[in-house]
Scaffold this motif. Sequence first.
Motif, PDB file in Angstrom:
ATOM      1  N   MET A   1       0.835  -1.194   0.000  1.00 21.33           N
ATOM      2  CA  MET A   1       0.000   0.000   0.000  1.00 21.33           C
ATOM      3  C   MET A   1       0.868   1.241   0.000  1.00 21.33           C
ATOM      4  SD  MET A   1      -2.553   1.225   3.033  1.00 21.33           S
ATOM      5  CE  MET A   1      -3.030   2.944   3.191  1.00 21.33           C
ATOM      6  N   LYS A   2       0.602   2.162  -0.905  1.00 17.72           N
ATOM      7  CA  LYS A   2       1.354   3.409  -0.917  1.00 17.72           C
ATOM      8  C   LYS A   2       0.855   4.315   0.197  1.00 17.72           C
ATOM      9  CE  LYS A   2       1.915   5.382  -4.839  1.00 17.72           C
ATOM     10  NZ  LYS A   2       1.510   6.031  -6.094  1.00 17.72           N
ATOM     11  N   ILE A   3       1.761   5.126   0.709  1.00 15.24           N
ATOM     12  CA  ILE A   3       1.428   6.027   1.800  1.00 15.24           C
ATOM     13  C   ILE A   3       1.634   7.459   1.349  1.00 15.24           C
ATOM     14  CG2 ILE A   3       1.968   6.684   4.169  1.00 15.24           C
ATOM     15  CD1 ILE A   3       0.776   3.953   3.926  1.00 15.24           C
ATOM     16  N   GLY A   4       0.719   8.360   1.740  1.00 15.58           N
ATOM     17  CA  GLY A   4       0.844   9.769   1.377  1.00 15.58           C
ATOM     18  C   GLY A   4       2.099  10.389   1.939  1.00 15.58           C
ATOM     19  N   ALA A  97      -3.999  17.427   1.307  1.00 14.10           N
ATOM     20  CA  ALA A  97      -5.264  16.708   1.162  1.00 14.10           C
ATOM     21  C   ALA A  97      -5.490  16.287  -0.285  1.00 14.10           C
ATOM     22  CB  ALA A  97      -6.419  17.585   1.652  1.00 14.10           C
ATOM     23  N   GLU A  98      -5.165  17.181  -1.231  1.00  8.67           N
ATOM     24  CA  GLU A  98      -5.326  16.864  -2.649  1.00  8.67           C
ATOM     25  C   GLU A  98      -4.406  15.721  -3.051  1.00  8.67           C
ATOM     26  OE1 GLU A  98      -6.706  16.873  -6.479  1.00  8.67           O
ATOM     27  OE2 GLU A  98      -7.521  17.879  -4.701  1.00  8.67           O
ATOM     28  N   GLU A  99      -3.169  15.746  -2.565  1.00  9.48           N
ATOM     29  CA  GLU A  99      -2.217  14.683  -2.896  1.00  9.48           C
ATOM     30  C   GLU A  99      -2.696  13.338  -2.352  1.00  9.48           C
ATOM     31  OE1 GLU A  99       2.539  13.632  -2.217  1.00  9.48           O
ATOM     32  OE2 GLU A  99       1.742  15.626  -1.753  1.00  9.48           O
ATOM     33  N   ASP A 101      -5.797  12.548  -1.768  1.00  8.80           N
ATOM     34  CA  ASP A 101      -6.984  12.176  -2.528  1.00  8.80           C
ATOM     35  C   ASP A 101      -6.588  11.502  -3.841  1.00  8.80           C
ATOM     36  OD1 ASP A 101      -9.716  11.999  -3.035  1.00  8.80           O
ATOM     37  OD2 ASP A 101      -9.714  13.877  -4.147  1.00  8.80           O
ATOM     38  N   GLN A 102      -5.620  12.092  -4.526  1.00  8.11           N
ATOM     39  CA  GLN A 102      -5.153  11.513  -5.791  1.00  8.11           C
ATOM     40  C   GLN A 102      -4.536  10.139  -5.565  1.00  8.11           C
ATOM     41  OE1 GLN A 102      -2.498  14.438  -7.451  1.00  8.11           O
ATOM     42  NE2 GLN A 102      -4.143  15.908  -7.901  1.00  8.11           N
ATOM     43  N   GLU A 103      -3.774  10.039  -4.491  1.00  9.31           N
ATOM     44  CA  GLU A 103      -3.124   8.766  -4.197  1.00  9.31           C
ATOM     45  C   GLU A 103      -4.151   7.692  -3.855  1.00  9.31           C
ATOM     46  OE1 GLU A 103       0.085   7.311  -0.877  1.00  9.31           O
ATOM     47  OE2 GLU A 103       0.480   9.176  -1.965  1.00  9.31           O
ATOM     48  N   ALA A 104      -5.189   8.088  -3.081  1.00  7.90           N
ATOM     49  CA  ALA A 104      -6.229   7.128  -2.714  1.00  7.90           C
ATOM     50  C   ALA A 104      -6.970   6.623  -3.946  1.00  7.90           C
ATOM     51  CB  ALA A 104      -7.204   7.777  -1.728  1.00  7.90           C
ATOM     52  N   GLU A 105      -7.285   7.541  -4.867  1.00  2.84           N
ATOM     53  CA  GLU A 105      -8.009   7.139  -6.067  1.00  2.84           C
ATOM     54  C   GLU A 105      -7.152   6.267  -6.968  1.00  2.84           C
ATOM     55  OE1 GLU A 105     -11.223   7.542  -6.519  1.00  2.84           O
ATOM     56  OE2 GLU A 105     -11.188   8.446  -4.525  1.00  2.84           O
ATOM     57  N   LEU A 126      -7.706  17.174   7.183  1.00  2.00           N
ATOM     58  CA  LEU A 126      -6.829  18.210   6.631  1.00  2.00           C
ATOM     59  C   LEU A 126      -7.647  19.366   6.065  1.00  2.00           C
ATOM     60  CD1 LEU A 126      -4.256  15.875   4.869  1.00  2.00           C
ATOM     61  CD2 LEU A 126      -3.728  17.447   6.742  1.00  2.00           C
ATOM     62  N   LYS A 127      -8.694  19.047   5.320  1.00  2.00           N
ATOM     63  CA  LYS A 127      -9.524  20.100   4.732  1.00  2.00           C
ATOM     64  C   LYS A 127     -10.256  20.896   5.820  1.00  2.00           C
ATOM     65  CE  LYS A 127     -10.360  17.951   0.203  1.00  2.00           C
ATOM     66  NZ  LYS A 127     -11.389  17.387  -0.709  1.00  2.00           N
ATOM     67  N   SER A 128     -10.712  20.204   6.861  1.00  2.00           N
ATOM     68  CA  SER A 128     -11.414  20.881   7.939  1.00  2.00           C
ATOM     69  C   SER A 128     -10.503  21.873   8.651  1.00  2.00           C
ATOM     70  CB  SER A 128     -11.942  19.847   8.945  1.00  2.00           C
ATOM     71  OG  SER A 128     -12.502  20.481  10.075  1.00  2.00           O
ATOM     72  N   TYR A 129      -9.285  21.450   8.913  1.00  2.76           N
ATOM     73  CA  TYR A 129      -8.371  22.341   9.609  1.00  2.76           C
ATOM     74  C   TYR A 129      -7.944  23.497   8.709  1.00  2.76           C
ATOM     75  CZ  TYR A 129      -5.442  23.398  13.575  1.00  2.76           C
ATOM     76  OH  TYR A 129      -4.903  24.007  14.676  1.00  2.76           O
ATOM     77  N   ALA A 130      -7.773  23.220   7.421  1.00  2.82           N
ATOM     78  CA  ALA A 130      -7.445  24.297   6.482  1.00  2.82           C
ATOM     79  C   ALA A 130      -8.557  25.335   6.458  1.00  2.82           C
ATOM     80  CB  ALA A 130      -7.227  23.728   5.086  1.00  2.82           C
TER      81      ALA A 130
END
Length: 399
Positions: A1-4, A97-99, A101-105, A126-130
């Motif tokens: 599994m890749k990790i962010g 968060a975007e990175e 998301d891309q990795e998860a997809e 991450l998005k909530s805190y941003a």
Amino acid sequence: MKIGKWKAAGIALFLAAAGCMPAYAAQSDPILTEYDEATLEKFRDNTLEYGEIPGLVEQYNTEFRNQLESFYSNPGSSTGLTREQLLELASELRAEAEELDQEAEASKDDLTKEEYEEYQVNIRSLKSYARDLENDAAGKNAAGSSAARSLRILKDQQTMAAQEKMRTYETLKDQNAAAQKKLEMAELTYESAKKKRELGTYSDENVLDAEKALNQARAEAKAAADALETGKNDLIMMLGWSYGSDPEILSVPEPDLTRISSYDLPADQAKAIENNTTLFTTRMTDSSSQGGANAKARTIKEQEEQVMMGMELLYQEVLQKQKAYEAAEAGWQKAQEDKKAADLQYSLGMLSRENYLAAEAAWLDGEAAWTAAGLDLTAAMENYEWAIKGLLDIGSQQS
């Protein structure tokens, strides 16, 4: 599994500068509860009820009110950072968060459902805190800011601590009652010993033994009374009364067993993971300060497992304390029956004063045991419920 890669540079520095502990990942409830005038009047009636503790903390707890005043004085910049710094940090969080998301997809076909959801939880956090940082920078939505999160956590922590102090006070009250009753028995025994010596049926040594027992009982009674007074002041000073005040402190209610039937351990574990304050801090902190992306991912996984195990232990504690409470209740019913019999015998002159005091002491012990079992069960239930809200201590963030 890749990790962010967790490229939120500067978040650890931000958290240190903020001087606050991030809390519930998606919490947006107001800091203060709106109470009607009748409820506020009850808070001011010089009577302390267990159910009033959350409101009393909001209204009168010094630590909370001081931080609340500071928050309202400068809600958007309580972190000490400039608008540009807040926006820069928010931008970095959104990029991470975007990175993710891309990795998860990209890895979705290789991930289990649980692994994919882990990605989504971190992305949402991450998005909530941003968004909070952006609102701080804009000076709006103060109730959803990072400082507001810290305030809500402080309010819950102070409430949790006050509840524990009130339960402790009730235990100390029972211990003091028992100690005073034993002192009364020791005084009676000593006076009886002196009379028996006068009649020649007791030796000086017997009287000396009774005197030693009396002195020991006096010391224990004083210690119990002092502990009760200290416990009372520790409690009331948290809730707005001054040292030495004498409000009426009502008994802690018996535990509500229907709450236990509503517990759903798997669902509660998931909620506790989402809300846990330590986990939230780990998710929001720059991976470089945690030894890299892989180390950060391992830390998150380990902390999630700690929450899972902690919730399991808390749940089992509730069930154990429930059984103990039910057993103590049966013992208390018997103690009440024995006390009624002693009352009748004493009223008819069939029981000596000494024996009656012994029966009273046994009754107090039975009552204290039942009360203690109820307090233990209440504590276990509340610990479980606070853990769901995020206040499960799993240790400080690993580095």
